[in-house]
Write a protein that holds these residues in place. Structure first.
Motif, PDB file in Angstrom:
ATOM      1  N   ILE A  55       0.832  -1.199   0.000  1.00  0.00           N
ATOM      2  CA  ILE A  55       0.000   0.000   0.000  1.00  0.00           C
ATOM      3  C   ILE A  55       0.870   1.254   0.000  1.00  0.00           C
ATOM      4  O   ILE A  55       1.781   1.398   0.817  1.00  0.00           O
ATOM      5  N   PHE A  56       0.545   2.159  -0.925  1.00  0.00           N
ATOM      6  CA  PHE A  56       1.293   3.401  -1.087  1.00  0.00           C
ATOM      7  C   PHE A  56       0.331   4.564  -1.260  1.00  0.00           C
ATOM      8  O   PHE A  56      -0.792   4.379  -1.734  1.00  0.00           O
ATOM      9  N   HIS A  57       0.794   5.767  -0.913  1.00  0.00           N
ATOM     10  CA  HIS A  57       0.041   6.957  -1.278  1.00  0.00           C
ATOM     11  C   HIS A  57       0.092   7.041  -2.803  1.00  0.00           C
ATOM     12  O   HIS A  57       1.106   6.684  -3.418  1.00  0.00           O
ATOM     13  N   GLU A  58      -0.959   7.491  -3.418  1.00  0.00           N
ATOM     14  CA  GLU A  58      -1.046   7.563  -4.884  1.00  0.00           C
ATOM     15  C   GLU A  58       0.182   8.234  -5.509  1.00  0.00           C
ATOM     16  O   GLU A  58       0.665   7.805  -6.552  1.00  0.00           O
ATOM     17  N   ASP A  59       0.697   9.261  -4.881  1.00  0.00           N
ATOM     18  CA  ASP A  59       1.864   9.970  -5.417  1.00  0.00           C
ATOM     19  C   ASP A  59       3.153   9.153  -5.325  1.00  0.00           C
ATOM     20  O   ASP A  59       4.135   9.475  -5.984  1.00  0.00           O
ATOM     21  N   ASP A  60       3.154   8.128  -4.474  1.00  0.00           N
ATOM     22  CA  ASP A  60       4.367   7.353  -4.216  1.00  0.00           C
ATOM     23  C   ASP A  60       4.349   5.936  -4.782  1.00  0.00           C
ATOM     24  O   ASP A  60       5.246   5.149  -4.494  1.00  0.00           O
ATOM     25  N   VAL A  61       3.332   5.609  -5.569  1.00  0.00           N
ATOM     26  CA  VAL A  61       3.260   4.266  -6.159  1.00  0.00           C
ATOM     27  C   VAL A  61       4.467   4.074  -7.086  1.00  0.00           C
ATOM     28  O   VAL A  61       4.720   4.917  -7.955  1.00  0.00           O
ATOM     29  N   PRO A  62       5.233   2.985  -6.893  1.00  0.00           N
ATOM     30  CA  PRO A  62       6.381   2.735  -7.772  1.00  0.00           C
ATOM     31  C   PRO A  62       5.948   2.642  -9.238  1.00  0.00           C
ATOM     32  O   PRO A  62       4.840   2.195  -9.550  1.00  0.00           O
ATOM     33  N   GLU A  63       6.817   3.086 -10.101  1.00  0.00           N
ATOM     34  CA  GLU A  63       6.527   3.158 -11.536  1.00  0.00           C
ATOM     35  C   GLU A  63       5.961   1.852 -12.092  1.00  0.00           C
ATOM     36  O   GLU A  63       5.006   1.858 -12.859  1.00  0.00           O
ATOM     37  N   GLN A  64       6.540   0.718 -11.703  1.00  0.00           N
ATOM     38  CA  GLN A  64       6.101  -0.566 -12.260  1.00  0.00           C
ATOM     39  C   GLN A  64       4.679  -0.952 -11.840  1.00  0.00           C
ATOM     40  O   GLN A  64       4.094  -1.852 -12.417  1.00  0.00           O
ATOM     41  N   TRP A  65       4.122  -0.256 -10.840  1.00  0.00           N
ATOM     42  CA  TRP A  65       2.775  -0.567 -10.358  1.00  0.00           C
ATOM     43  C   TRP A  65       1.787   0.584 -10.558  1.00  0.00           C
ATOM     44  O   TRP A  65       0.686   0.581  -9.993  1.00  0.00           O
ATOM     45  N   LYS A  66       2.133   1.565 -11.355  1.00  0.00           N
ATOM     46  CA  LYS A  66       1.247   2.720 -11.593  1.00  0.00           C
ATOM     47  C   LYS A  66      -0.124   2.292 -12.133  1.00  0.00           C
ATOM     48  O   LYS A  66      -1.119   2.953 -11.862  1.00  0.00           O
ATOM     49  N   ASN A  67      -0.184   1.190 -12.864  1.00  0.00           N
ATOM     50  CA  ASN A  67      -1.464   0.720 -13.403  1.00  0.00           C
ATOM     51  C   ASN A  67      -2.446   0.327 -12.293  1.00  0.00           C
ATOM     52  O   ASN A  67      -3.652   0.280 -12.512  1.00  0.00           O
ATOM     53  N   PHE A  68      -1.949   0.092 -11.084  1.00  0.00           N
ATOM     54  CA  PHE A  68      -2.830  -0.269  -9.969  1.00  0.00           C
ATOM     55  C   PHE A  68      -3.637   0.934  -9.479  1.00  0.00           C
ATOM     56  O   PHE A  68      -4.638   0.753  -8.784  1.00  0.00           O
ATOM     57  N   ILE A  69      -3.238   2.136  -9.830  1.00  0.00           N
ATOM     58  CA  ILE A  69      -4.019   3.322  -9.460  1.00  0.00           C
ATOM     59  C   ILE A  69      -5.391   3.243 -10.130  1.00  0.00           C
ATOM     60  O   ILE A  69      -6.427   3.332  -9.462  1.00  0.00           O
ATOM     61  N   GLN A  70      -5.411   3.045 -11.429  1.00  0.00           N
ATOM     62  CA  GLN A  70      -6.684   2.944 -12.151  1.00  0.00           C
ATOM     63  C   GLN A  70      -7.398   1.638 -11.828  1.00  0.00           C
ATOM     64  O   GLN A  70      -8.622   1.609 -11.696  1.00  0.00           O
ATOM     65  N   LEU A  71      -6.637   0.561 -11.675  1.00  0.00           N
ATOM     66  CA  LEU A  71      -7.247  -0.727 -11.322  1.00  0.00           C
ATOM     67  C   LEU A  71      -8.004  -0.606 -10.007  1.00  0.00           C
ATOM     68  O   LEU A  71      -9.136  -1.089  -9.889  1.00  0.00           O
ATOM     69  N   GLY A  72      -7.422   0.058  -9.029  1.00  0.00           N
ATOM     70  CA  GLY A  72      -8.088   0.240  -7.738  1.00  0.00           C
ATOM     71  C   GLY A  72      -9.372   1.042  -7.862  1.00  0.00           C
ATOM     72  O   GLY A  72     -10.380   0.721  -7.240  1.00  0.00           O
ATOM     73  N   ARG A  73      -9.350   2.076  -8.678  1.00  0.00           N
ATOM     74  CA  ARG A  73     -10.558   2.887  -8.899  1.00  0.00           C
ATOM     75  C   ARG A  73     -11.672   2.033  -9.513  1.00  0.00           C
ATOM     76  O   ARG A  73     -12.820   2.071  -9.079  1.00  0.00           O
TER      77      ARG A  73
END
Length: 84
Positions: A55-73
């Motif tokens: 679990i990361f703050h949206e601004d701190d999500v590692p580059e390789q997992w950025k797709n999880f931002i939209q997936l979570g939404r």
């Protein structure tokens, strides 16, 4: 902004993060949990309790997992609420 659950959560059965959420913003499916970005208060309580450090703050999500931002939404809107 919101907290985001990422790849290391896949398959985790511990779910200690759920019990510390003051607004119960987690949702889940058979593979992992997701945080509803509209309900998350960014308290970060779940970060310390996550056994897989997923679990990361949206601004701190590692580059390789950025797709999880939209997936979570998307998945938090589709999946039922999680229960600790």
């Amino acid at each position: 902004m919101t907290m985001v659950v990422t790849q290391p959560c896949i398959g985790c059965k511990d779910k200690a993060c759920l019990s510390v959420c003051p607004v119960e913003c987690f949702h889940e499916d058979e593979s992992m949990v997701y945080i509803d970005p509209d309900e998350c208060t960014e308290c970060s309580a779940c970060v310390a309790e996550c056994p897989t450090e997923a679990i990361f703050h949206e601004d701190d999500v590692p580059e390789q997992w950025k797709n999880f931002i939209q997936l979570g939404r998307t998945k938090s809107a589709e999946c039922p609420p999680a229960h600790p």
